[in-house]
Design a protein around this motif. Structure first.
Motif, short mmCIF file in Angstrom:
data_model
loop_
_atom_site.label_atom_id
_atom_site.label_comp_id
_atom_site.label_asym_id
_atom_site.label_seq_id
_atom_site.Cartn_x
_atom_site.Cartn_y
_atom_site.Cartn_z
N GLY A 192 58.15 62.54 3.17
CA GLY A 192 57.95 63.97 3.23
C GLY A 192 57.63 64.44 4.63
O GLY A 192 57.54 63.65 5.57
N THR A 193 57.45 65.76 4.78
CA THR A 193 57.10 66.33 6.07
C THR A 193 55.74 65.80 6.53
O THR A 193 54.79 65.79 5.77
N HIS A 292 64.45 63.42 4.79
CA HIS A 292 63.42 63.89 3.89
C HIS A 292 63.76 63.47 2.45
O HIS A 292 64.87 63.75 1.97
N ASN A 294 61.54 62.44 -1.51
CA ASN A 294 60.27 62.26 -2.21
C ASN A 294 59.99 60.80 -2.53
O ASN A 294 58.84 60.39 -2.69
N ARG A 332 54.62 57.38 2.82
CA ARG A 332 53.81 58.35 2.08
C ARG A 332 52.51 58.58 2.83
O ARG A 332 52.08 57.76 3.63
#
Length: 385
Positions: A192-193, A292, A294, A332
């Protein structure tokens, strides 16, 4: 630098505006006297520094950007400032001088990056001369006032050893990742960002043999690579007339003509995925990029979505990806800590590629050495174990 009195600063600004010129200690001292204030040498220097920061820097945000631990500075209009020092976002006490001052700061930063920010162009995404990436949004698009997001580039490229020391990489995984680079396997770093994708990618590229040529293509230059032969290409946005844009798709094609030993796309987020997959299928081994996603398992779906932007069918994306990408490193953020949570292999058991976990870290245990996943035998095969 200590914070100068905002009321005094406003008075000094008014006095200096009467006769524009450079902000020198002599002029500031005269303006302070005209404003009816008395300052010692230290106080006068604080006012000089604050005014210079407003003119050529980030104003009251300058001390935060100078902090080597800070990676992000976020300004929520005039309602607060937040920073990330590697442990997640935390609020800092800082007086920005009100909504009008925040807007002036945003407009000035945009101008320093060669971009326009006003009611006709109410948002901007650009890079400052020092490398800081700035994003700003004006009201009424942003509720309550001007919002600023500043991303601070890494001041030095981390090594794999430093990632291990900081808990971002399980120690037992370092040899596997190092071997990925040595064997010139193509890989994607996902997450993610703000998960640390750029940091990890730079650490891996630092393991590339010095005799090889790395060509990096980025939308906004962020990748700090400690390597003697790095060539950088950066996309260019359109000017205020909407002309002159040079997108990543064009730069990837140009990079292929520059004899790259390693082709790197700093962030794959559009139609450039077509050129990248094509390049990795035509003899350009060891290529890589960030994406990007998840989770590692969702990478095929992300590639499908990006491929659709380039006019590729689902079948074409999977056919290209099967021969182009060997591994996925997924990151993460756990309790504010950025870490590599998964190393997965890309395989094609049927018509479509799947991403299968090979090494998986326990999500809530930063000291975990991880466990083997169902893709671990294939990982061993790829690395010649």
């Amino acid at each position: 630098m200590r914070a100068a009195d905002p009321v005094l600063l406003e008075r000094v600004r008014t006095e200096l505006a009467r006769e524009p010129g450079p902000v020198t200690p002599g002029r500031v001292a005269a303006a302070v006297r005209s404003a009816g204030a008395v300052l010692g040498d230290v106080g006068l220097l604080d006012v000089v520094d604050a005014l210079r920061a407003e003119i050529v820097g980030a104003g009251p945000l300058e001390p935060l950007l100078a902090d080597e631990r800070v990676t992000d500075v976020l300004v929520n209009a005039d309602r607060g400032v937040w920073v990330d020092r590697g442990r997640g976002l935390e609020r800092v006490r800082l007086d920005l001088g009100g909504a009008a001052a925040v807007r002036r700061l945003a407009v000035r930063l945009a101008a320093a990056a060669g971009r326009r920010l006003d009611d006709a162009a109410p948002y901007v995404d650009a890079r400052l001369p020092g490398g800081v990436r700035v994003h700003a949004v004006l009201p009424p698009l942003a509720e309550g006032g001007t919002h600023l997001s500043l991303r601070v580039p890494h001041r030095h490229a981390m090594t794999l050893e430093e990632l291990v020391d900081r808990g971002a990489l399980p120690p037992a995984w370092a040899p596997y990742i190092s071997e990925v680079v040595s064997r010139r396997l193509a890989f994607l770093v996902t997450g993610g960002t703000g998960a640390g994708k750029t940091t990890v990618l730079a650490a891996l590229l630092g393991r590339v043999p010095p005799a090889e040529r790395i060509v990096v293509v980025e939308d906004c230059a962020e990748l700090a690579v400690d390597h003697p032969h790095v060539v950088r290409l950066e996309a260019r946005p359109p000017n205020v007339e909407g002309r002159g844009a040079v997108p990543l798709t064009d730069l990837v094609r140009q990079a292929l003509r520059m004899r790259p030993d390693r082709l790197v796309v700093g962030e794959v987020r559009g139609a450039e995925v077509r050129e990248l997959l094509t390049a990795l299928n035509t003899g350009h081994e060891g290529g890589c990029g960030t994406l990007h996603a998840n989770s590692a398992r969702e990478v095929p779906a992300r590639l499908e979505a990006l491929g659709a932007l380039a006019g590729l069918s689902r079948e074409a994306v999977h056919a290209q990806a099967a021969g182009a990408v060997s591994l996925v490193l997924h990151l993460r953020r756990v309790a504010g800590l950025r870490r590599v949570a998964e190393i997965a292999v890309v395989e094609r058991p049927g018509d479509h590629v799947v991403v299968t976990p090979a090494l998986v870290a326990e999500p809530d245990d930063p000291t975990s050495e991880g466990r083997h996943g169902p893709g671990f035998p294939l990982l061993q095969t790829l690395l010649g174990a």
